[in-house]
Design an enzyme around this catalytic site. Structure first.
Site, PDB file in Angstrom:
ATOM      1  N   GLY A 105       9.281   3.125   1.619  1.00 41.40           N
ATOM      2  CA  GLY A 105       8.130   3.630   2.218  1.00 41.40           C
ATOM      3  C   GLY A 105       6.799   2.667   1.936  1.00 41.40           C
ATOM      4  NE  ARG A 118      11.933   6.443   1.796  1.00 41.54           N
ATOM      5  CZ  ARG A 118      11.362   5.590   0.600  1.00 41.54           C
ATOM      6  NH1 ARG A 118      11.822   4.436   0.180  1.00 41.54           N
ATOM      7  NH2 ARG A 118      10.312   5.957  -0.059  1.00 41.54           N
ATOM      8  CG  ASP A 143      16.970  -4.097  -4.773  1.00 47.04           C
ATOM      9  OD1 ASP A 143      16.571  -5.294  -5.348  1.00 47.04           O
ATOM     10  OD2 ASP A 143      17.790  -3.160  -4.984  1.00 47.04           O
ATOM     11  CB  THR A 161       8.218  -1.107  -4.407  1.00 46.51           C
ATOM     12  OG1 THR A 161       8.063   0.660  -4.667  1.00 46.51           O
ATOM     13  CG2 THR A 161       8.366  -2.052  -5.352  1.00 46.51           C
ATOM     14  CG  ASP A 175       8.276   2.649  -6.655  1.00 46.20           C
ATOM     15  OD1 ASP A 175       6.934   3.357  -6.676  1.00 46.20           O
ATOM     16  OD2 ASP A 175       9.675   2.625  -5.752  1.00 46.20           O
ATOM     17  CG  ASP A 200      10.936  -0.071  -8.261  1.00 45.58           C
ATOM     18  OD1 ASP A 200      10.894  -1.487  -7.581  1.00 45.58           O
ATOM     19  OD2 ASP A 200      12.004   0.541  -8.238  1.00 45.58           O
ATOM     20  NE  ARG A 214      13.219   4.903  -4.319  1.00 45.47           N
ATOM     21  CZ  ARG A 214      13.275   5.785  -3.758  1.00 45.47           C
ATOM     22  NH1 ARG A 214      14.165   7.550  -4.682  1.00 45.47           N
ATOM     23  NH2 ARG A 214      13.391   6.724  -2.488  1.00 45.47           N
TER      24      ARG A 214
HETATM   25  O1  F6P Z   1      10.053   3.514  -3.106  1.00 41.95           O
HETATM   26  C1  F6P Z   1       7.799   3.960  -3.164  1.00 41.95           C
HETATM   27  C2  F6P Z   1       8.474   5.359  -3.318  1.00 41.95           C
HETATM   28  O2  F6P Z   1       6.998   5.608  -3.518  1.00 41.95           O
HETATM   29  C3  F6P Z   1       8.583   6.174  -4.969  1.00 41.95           C
HETATM   30  O3  F6P Z   1       7.867   5.899  -5.707  1.00 41.95           O
HETATM   31  C4  F6P Z   1       9.160   7.789  -4.320  1.00 41.95           C
HETATM   32  O4  F6P Z   1       9.644   7.682  -5.755  1.00 41.95           O
HETATM   33  C5  F6P Z   1       9.439   7.314  -2.886  1.00 41.95           C
HETATM   34  O5  F6P Z   1       8.368   6.132  -2.123  1.00 41.95           O
HETATM   35  C6  F6P Z   1       8.890   8.482  -2.296  1.00 41.95           C
HETATM   36  O6  F6P Z   1       9.962   8.707  -0.702  1.00 41.95           O
HETATM   37  P1  F6P Z   1       9.186   9.923   0.203  1.00 41.95           P
HETATM   38  O7  F6P Z   1       7.865   8.662   1.288  1.00 41.95           O
HETATM   39  O8  F6P Z   1      10.779   8.592   1.345  1.00 41.95           O
HETATM   40  O9  F6P Z   1       9.188  10.665   0.470  1.00 41.95           O
END
Ligand code: F6P
Length: 342
Positions: free
Chosen positions: A10, A71, A102, A125, A127, A129, A171
């Site tokens: 992301g 991804r 990660d 990130t 997040d 995390d 997440r």
């Molecule tokens: O890991 C970053 C993040 O924004 C998370 O908080 C969220 O769950 C996910 O990516 C959303 O991913 P996507 O952009 O693939 O919908």
């Protein structure tokens, strides 16, 4: 020296600032930089773009990533790992700076350990995390966006005497939800680190309404754990096997309205949290990470990830940096909960 860059997973405010910082250091040392487009997909297929001081200097205020992201997981198909190695030979790059979370850094670690791939990792990130670093860039911008959004949501909640449930990303870690709940003075927060206490939340909201408070704000992390096995996941999996999260805010809003009889709405902030220009703090952290990643490349000190420890940027082994989720500090959660007791 030819150095490749990729951004995976992301996107996140601060990615461009890492690229800009590392390109500057590598160029200063006489190296050449190229971008692999769209994460590991670019490393597999060999789609590239030039990176120079001239085309990266102006991106200090730009969010997202000029390289694009995906991804893509090369380890999903064994032939893709071989393609990454062959493509490196074809493009003739001597080192790779992989900027990601990660999953992206997990691939970098495996490539380094299994194929002696010359790679440096940089933790990103919203997040927050990732273990081994005190903070990831993107997090500061995200909590500022959420806080500003809640400031706006509060005014309409007040006008209509409503409770507003605000769903954040993050997440399986509650950093964004908890920090923005503190910054916005929310009435309650639900995080993945502990099972939701629906009774406590509804009793508090009802008590505050009875005492004269004309609105309520509940922040819920997308990965919060509901009791009674309520399902909030869409069930779609990405290349790394992660379930797409989202939607828990609507469920919580319905429960609150049913139990308290107070009109309740839900707002899912979604990708708004990752968009736009990075905060000053994230521009600075991204730049410092980039400078240090560039220096590690010049020193040929591969298999490392740059990390923040206190105020210092340090290098940690990729092997020690990936695979462990850094969840919300429960001490901070306990501090937040002081405001839910009365
Ligand atoms: O890991 C970053 C993040 O924004 C998370 O908080 C969220 O769950 C996910 O990516 C959303 O991913 P996507 O952009 O693939 O919908």
């Amino acid at each position: 020296m030819k150095v490749a860059f990729l951004t995976g997973g992301g996107d996140c405010p601060g990615l461009n600032q890492v690229i800009r910082g590392a390109v500057r250091v590598i160029s200063n040392a006489g190296g050449e930089c190229i971008g692999l487009v769209e994460g590991w997909r670019g490393a597999i297929q060999g789609n590239t773009m030039p990176l120079t001081i001239e085309n990266t200097d102006p991106i200090i205020d730009e969010g997202g990533t000029i390289l694009g992201s995906s991804r893509t997981n090369p380890y999903k198909k064994p032939e893709d790992v071989l393609k990454v190695i062959e493509t490196r030979k074809r493009l003739g790059y001597d080192a790779l700076i992989a900027i990601g979370g990660d999953d992206t850094l997990g691939v970098a670690r495996k490539l380094f350990e299994e194929h002696n791939f010359p790679v440096i990792g940089c933790p990103k990130t919203i997040d927050n995390d990732l273990s081994s670093t005190d903070v990831t860039f993107g997090f500061d911008t995200a909590i500022n966006i959420v806080t500003e959004a809640i400031d706006r949501i509060r005014t309409t909640a007040k006008s209509h005497r409503r409770i507003l449930v605000v769903e954040t990303m993050g997440r399986h870690a509650g950093w964004i939800a908890c920090y923005s709940a503190i910054a916005s003075g929310a009435d309650y927060v639900l995080v993945p680190e502990e099972k939701a206490n629906i009774d406590e939340m509804c009793d508090l909201l009802a008590k505050r309404r009875a005492a004269g408070k004309k609105f309520g704000i509940v922040v819920v992390s997308e990965g919060a754990e509901l009791p009674e096995g309520m399902v909030t996941q869409h069930g779609k999996l990405d290349d790394f096997g992660h379930v797409q999260l989202g939607g828990i805010g609507e469920t919580i809003a319905k429960i609150i309205e049913e139990r308290t009889k107070i009109e309740t709405r839900a707002v899912i902030l979604g990708h708004l949290q990752r968009g736009g220009s990075p905060s000053a703090a994230d521009r600075i952290l991204g730049t410092r990470f980039g400078v240090h990643a560039g220096r590690l490349v010049v020193a040929k000190d591969f298999g490392k990830m740059v990390a923040l420890r206190g105020t210092e940027i340090v290098a940690v082994k990729l092997a020690d940096a990936v695979g462990t989720l850094r969840t919300l500090d429960l001490g901070v959660l306990a501090e937040t909960k002081e405001f839910f007791k009365s």
